[in-house]
Write a protein that holds these residues in place. Structure first.
Motif, short mmCIF file in Angstrom:
data_model
loop_
_atom_site.label_atom_id
_atom_site.label_comp_id
_atom_site.label_asym_id
_atom_site.label_seq_id
_atom_site.Cartn_x
_atom_site.Cartn_y
_atom_site.Cartn_z
N ARG A 69 0.83 -1.20 0.00
CA ARG A 69 0.00 0.00 0.00
C ARG A 69 0.86 1.25 0.00
O ARG A 69 1.96 1.27 0.57
CB ARG A 69 -0.94 -0.01 1.20
N THR A 70 0.38 2.29 -0.64
CA THR A 70 1.08 3.56 -0.72
C THR A 70 0.87 4.33 0.58
O THR A 70 -0.27 4.59 0.99
CB THR A 70 0.56 4.40 -1.90
N LYS A 71 1.96 4.73 1.22
CA LYS A 71 1.88 5.52 2.45
C LYS A 71 1.68 6.99 2.08
O LYS A 71 2.41 7.53 1.24
CB LYS A 71 3.13 5.33 3.29
N VAL A 72 0.72 7.62 2.74
CA VAL A 72 0.34 9.00 2.39
C VAL A 72 0.24 9.85 3.65
O VAL A 72 -0.35 9.43 4.65
CB VAL A 72 -1.01 9.03 1.63
N ILE A 73 0.81 11.04 3.58
CA ILE A 73 0.54 12.09 4.57
C ILE A 73 -0.33 13.12 3.87
O ILE A 73 0.00 13.61 2.78
CB ILE A 73 1.84 12.75 5.07
N ASN B 242 -9.64 3.70 1.02
CA ASN B 242 -9.04 2.98 -0.10
C ASN B 242 -8.09 1.89 0.40
O ASN B 242 -7.12 2.18 1.10
CB ASN B 242 -8.28 3.96 -0.99
N PRO B 243 -8.32 0.62 0.04
CA PRO B 243 -7.46 -0.46 0.55
C PRO B 243 -6.04 -0.42 0.01
O PRO B 243 -5.17 -1.11 0.54
CB PRO B 243 -8.20 -1.72 0.08
N ASP B 244 -5.79 0.39 -1.02
CA ASP B 244 -4.45 0.50 -1.58
C ASP B 244 -3.63 1.61 -0.93
O ASP B 244 -2.46 1.82 -1.29
CB ASP B 244 -4.52 0.75 -3.09
N ILE B 245 -4.23 2.33 0.02
CA ILE B 245 -3.60 3.50 0.63
C ILE B 245 -3.47 3.30 2.14
O ILE B 245 -4.38 2.79 2.79
CB ILE B 245 -4.43 4.77 0.36
N ASP B 246 -2.35 3.71 2.69
CA ASP B 246 -2.13 3.73 4.13
C ASP B 246 -1.88 5.17 4.56
O ASP B 246 -0.78 5.69 4.36
CB ASP B 246 -0.94 2.84 4.49
N THR C 246 4.13 9.44 0.00
CA THR C 246 3.51 10.44 -0.87
C THR C 246 2.85 11.50 0.01
O THR C 246 2.19 11.16 1.00
CB THR C 246 2.46 9.80 -1.79
N VAL C 247 3.03 12.75 -0.34
CA VAL C 247 2.35 13.85 0.36
C VAL C 247 1.22 14.35 -0.53
O VAL C 247 1.44 14.70 -1.70
CB VAL C 247 3.33 15.01 0.66
N PRO D 196 -12.67 -0.03 6.20
CA PRO D 196 -11.29 -0.52 6.19
C PRO D 196 -11.01 -1.38 7.41
O PRO D 196 -11.53 -1.14 8.51
CB PRO D 196 -10.46 0.75 6.20
N ASP D 197 -10.14 -2.40 7.23
CA ASP D 197 -9.84 -3.28 8.36
C ASP D 197 -8.72 -2.66 9.20
O ASP D 197 -8.24 -1.57 8.97
CB ASP D 197 -9.48 -4.68 7.88
N THR D 198 -8.29 -3.42 10.21
CA THR D 198 -7.36 -2.87 11.20
C THR D 198 -5.95 -2.71 10.67
O THR D 198 -5.08 -2.21 11.37
CB THR D 198 -7.32 -3.79 12.44
N ARG D 199 -5.71 -3.11 9.43
CA ARG D 199 -4.39 -2.87 8.85
C ARG D 199 -4.22 -1.41 8.49
O ARG D 199 -3.11 -0.94 8.26
CB ARG D 199 -4.20 -3.73 7.60
N HIS D 200 -5.30 -0.66 8.43
CA HIS D 200 -5.24 0.73 8.00
C HIS D 200 -4.98 1.66 9.17
O HIS D 200 -5.25 1.34 10.32
CB HIS D 200 -6.55 1.14 7.32
N CYS D 201 -4.50 2.86 8.81
CA CYS D 201 -4.42 3.97 9.74
C CYS D 201 -3.50 3.63 10.92
O CYS D 201 -3.84 3.88 12.07
CB CYS D 201 -5.81 4.37 10.26
N THR D 202 -2.34 3.06 10.62
CA THR D 202 -1.45 2.63 11.68
C THR D 202 -0.66 3.76 12.30
O THR D 202 -0.15 3.66 13.40
CB THR D 202 -0.46 1.59 11.13
N GLY D 203 -0.53 4.86 11.54
CA GLY D 203 0.20 6.01 12.09
C GLY D 203 1.68 5.77 12.11
O GLY D 203 2.22 4.89 11.46
N ASN D 204 2.37 6.59 12.92
CA ASN D 204 3.83 6.55 12.98
C ASN D 204 4.28 5.58 14.06
O ASN D 204 3.83 5.69 15.19
CB ASN D 204 4.37 7.94 13.26
#
Length: 347
Positions: free
Chosen positions: A4-8, A27-31, A126-127, A339-347
């Protein structure tokens, strides 16, 4: 499994920012790893931070600790501001109800968090810049005096996708004039016919981003004007029975927003978001650009984009877009389950 693409996300939390944020969070392809807030655009800073923190309740308990970064409250140049009615609507999150109040949001000072993150991060990020250039412009200005930080930013930021600007008709056809006066209605407080709001808010912040040495794709008005926010799209969004879609439907139903549907509203920030996983949604062309910094009240060209092969920075500019494909992609993602718990993990 596809990585997945990491995005700020850097945002001024306007109505279309909500659309972009929800699309990426869903989006499941985005973190999404952090959301930084600027108080220089639509929303005031404290309300923007609060609204983003509470927006996270749309995405389940696992999203509640996503870092929310408290950024700038004043631009690096000039003092341009949105009209009061726009700011009031943004502060009130357009009367759209959040599922709840985030009980203990992870709020950080933006410059400290971004500095520490990039100094210790080894993965490409990606920003998405949809709130003007103040927060990241400040970061890049700091990097001018810090070679280690500059190197980390240039290696750690894979790309910046920035909604902003326009290439004027004298430089490319079809062209796009600015959107300052058209969005003011009868409240014409600025006489600038050539600028776009995100860059108009802070021309210096945008210029610092342009010259940062990081690859930058600009989603300009030339492209967003081809993707209207029309009633057909809104009707399809209203038919999606998910909390995320219902929230966005409520945002768009706010009277000032509803009045612009099918008239002057475009798919500004969500188009930029959609191009992160699907860059082929837009047609791009490379230009050498810099941002005009000169303010002349009799003929204000400030914040316009100047094509200059000698002094400009190479910027990839979206000059056209496939409206049907953009609408379909946005609605597809908004129809997905939570989205499942794989998302939004933060820093």
């Amino acid at each position: 499994m596809k990585q997945r693409t990491k995005v700020i996300i850097d945002t001024d939390v306007d109505f279309d920012d909500y659309m972009a944020i929800v699309y990426l969070m869903q989006n499941p392809d985005i973190d999404v790893i952090a959301i930084s807030v600027t108080g220089c655009g639509a929303v005031h800073l404290s309300k923007g931070v609060e609204n983003v923190a509470n927006l996270l309740t749309l995405f389940g308990n696992h999203a509640l600790k996503l870092p929310v970064l408290r950024g700038a409250s004043a631009p690096l140049s000039f003092s341009n501001v949105f009209p009061a009615d726009v700011r009031n609507g943004a502060d009130l999150h357009y009367a759209a109800a959040f599922p709840g109040v985030n009980p203990s949001p992870a709020i950080y000072e933006a410059q400290s968090w971004l500095h520490d993150f990039f100094m210790h991060n080894d993965e490409p990020v990606t920003v998405l810049s949809i709130g003007g250039g103040t927060n990241f412009g400040t970061l890049f200005r700091s990097a001018q005096q810090n070679p280690a930080l500059k190197a980390k930013l240039q290696s750690g930021i894979q790309q910046i996708v920035m909604m902003g600007g326009n290439i004027l008709p004298r430089d490319i056809s079809p062209g796009a004039m600015g959107n300052i006066i058209p969005t003011l209605g009868d409240n014409v407080i600025y006489r600038n016919e050539v600028a776009e709001w995100n860059i108009f808010i802070d021309p210096l912040g945008a210029q610092l981003m342009f010259e940062s040495g990081v690859p930058l794709r600009l989603i300009a008005l030339n492209a967003t004007n081809e993707v209207p926010l029309d009633q057909e799209f809104v009707s399809k969004l209203n038919a999606i029975n998910t909390p995320q879609a219902k929230f966005l439907s409520a945002v768009l139903a706010y009277p000032e927003n509803a009045a612009g549907i099918g008239t002057y509203l475009s798919f500004w920030d969500p188009l930029a978001a959609c191009t992160i996983p699907l860059p082929a949604l837009v047609t791009t062309e490379a230009f050498k650009l810099y941002v005009c910094q000169e303010l002349n009240e009799e003929d204000d060209q400030s914040a316009s984009l100047i094509v200059d092969s000698k002094h400009g920075s190479r910027i990839e500019v979206a000059i056209a877009a496939n409206a049907d494909a953009v609408h379909a992609e946005f609605l597809r993602v908004l129809s997905l389950p939570m989205p499942d718990t794989r998302h939004c993990t933060g820093n």
